[in-house]
Design an enzyme around this catalytic site. Structure first.
Site, mmCIF file in Angstrom:
data_model
loop_
_atom_site.group_PDB
_atom_site.id
_atom_site.type_symbol
_atom_site.label_atom_id
_atom_site.label_comp_id
_atom_site.label_asym_id
_atom_site.label_seq_id
_atom_site.Cartn_x
_atom_site.Cartn_y
_atom_site.Cartn_z
ATOM 1 N N TRP A 181 46.335 19.879 13.378
ATOM 2 C CA TRP A 181 45.981 21.357 13.756
ATOM 3 C C TRP A 181 46.956 22.237 13.047
ATOM 4 O O TRP A 181 48.199 22.296 13.413
ATOM 5 C CB TRP A 181 45.850 21.679 15.030
ATOM 6 C CG TRP A 181 45.207 23.019 15.425
ATOM 7 C CD1 TRP A 181 44.801 24.010 14.627
ATOM 8 C CD2 TRP A 181 44.524 23.384 16.661
ATOM 9 N NE1 TRP A 181 44.353 25.096 15.051
ATOM 10 C CE2 TRP A 181 44.073 24.681 16.348
ATOM 11 C CE3 TRP A 181 44.563 22.749 17.986
ATOM 12 C CZ2 TRP A 181 43.253 25.472 17.549
ATOM 13 C CZ3 TRP A 181 43.652 23.408 18.732
ATOM 14 C CH2 TRP A 181 43.255 24.734 18.576
ATOM 15 N N THR A 220 42.912 15.204 6.839
ATOM 16 C CA THR A 220 43.905 15.695 5.636
ATOM 17 C C THR A 220 44.014 14.036 4.996
ATOM 18 O O THR A 220 43.872 13.012 5.517
ATOM 19 C CB THR A 220 45.136 16.134 6.132
ATOM 20 O OG1 THR A 220 44.724 17.417 6.681
ATOM 21 C CG2 THR A 220 45.855 16.456 4.754
#
Length: 329
Positions: free
Chosen positions: A245, A192
């Site tokens: 996660w 990300t």
């Protein structure tokens, strides 16, 4: 390149402005990194943060700094966002993003888009030009076109390295969904980019953009577009962008939890971040709640907290001091 010490000690002294970014957390180890690749990551992290730093230095808003900084990382194949997004099981690139204004608590997000070149721009457009917080899929793409955002053919997002990653994950499945979470491929669920900033007007903002999880199925959406999980900003406490996660970050509402610990328990940003990332998050996932955050408080103090072996990250303060990190220092 000047790399200043990562001084995360907090102060009540008012800092005019500051900015902090991440490019994803995961198994990032020096022994697995070539000198050329390490240099490429450092160069792109510096390029990105200097864009936002310049905006803030010139009196621009934290929202502009966050958006434009993330654009640089979305344009790079090095990161799992925009151009470097990972592939779904079906071989597509599906993008999620969110942004939040700490002054107004207004927020915008998009999920599952395939043709919007800069998903963070779409998230901001949703925030500012619609009555909604989150749009997804085809509807989000229609809105993006109506807003005049740059639309590209899905092939724009294709990169050979991400396709090879998908092929490796598929090869490991052996027709068993459980092997999707195979330890040897644990980084398929990471990746990300994000930014948090404080501007000269005292306003905080945060944003996050991602391609999600390699080999994701069934329209899976992670934490990146979820306000309070992947992104949160509040002028009374802090601005946070998460990476890790996503399923566990959603369950723990990680970004908001850090702000809440500051608001309700009086913890500092560093204390709250450590408690959430090092203690609470792993306990949610039975040790699998892995990842990290970058955050900045209303005084301009910055934190880069992670429980993985590394996180691509950088920060700059109002003195122009630059820090770039990749591994656990």
């Amino acid at each position: 390149m000047k790399i200043a010490p990562n001084t995360e000690a907090e102060t009540t002294e008012k800092i005019q402005f500051s900015i902090v970014i991440h490019g994803g957390a995961g198994t990032i180890k020096k022994e697995n990194m070539t000198p050329e690749k390490e240099a490429a990551y450092k160069q792109k992290l510096e390029e990105a943060i200097r864009v936002g730093y310049t905006i803030l230095k010139n009196g621009g808003t934290s929202l502009d700094a966050v958006e434009k900084t993330i654009n640089v990382m979305e344009d790079s194949p090095l990161f799992n966002a925009g151009k470097g997004a990972v592939f779904t099981h079906e071989g597509y690139n599906e993008h999620d993003a969110s942004i939040m204004d700490g002054k107004t608590l207004n927020a915008g997000a998009s999920a599952g888009t395939k043709t919007v070149k800069h998903p963070i721009n779409l998230a901001r457009a949703v925030m500012e030009n619609s009555p909604h917080v989150m749009l997804s899929g085809k509807g989000a793409e229609v809105f993006a076109k109506e807003q005049g955002l740059e639309i590209v053919d899905p092939s724009y997002f294709y990169t050979e390295s991400r396709m090879k990653s998908l092929e490796r994950v598929k090869a490991s499945e052996n027709n068993k969904i459980a092997s999707f979470y195979d330890e040897t491929l644990k980084d398929t669920k990471f990746g990300t980019v994000g930014c948090a900033a404080l501007d000269k007007h005292g306003n905080l903002a945060a944003g996050t953009s991602t391609g999600g999880m390699t080999n994701k199925r069934w329209g899976r959406i992670g934490d990146a577009p979820i306000i309070g999980a992947g992104t949160y900003a509040n002028n009374t406490t802090c601005a946070v962008s998460s990476t890790g996660w996503g399923e566990y970050f959603i369950r723990g509402m990680v970004a908001y939890d850090i702000s809440a610990l500051m608001a309700y328990k009086g913890l500092s940003l560093a204390e709250a971040s450590k408690e959430v990332i090092q203690n609470k998050l792993p306990s949610i996932g039975n040790g699998e709640g892995n990842g990290g955050i970058i955050a900045i408080d209303k005084h301009g103090n910055m934190v880069m907290e992670f429980n993985t072996s590394g996180m691509y990250r950088a920060s700059m303060n109002d003195k122009g001091e630059l820090y770039i990190g990749m591994y656990k220092d």
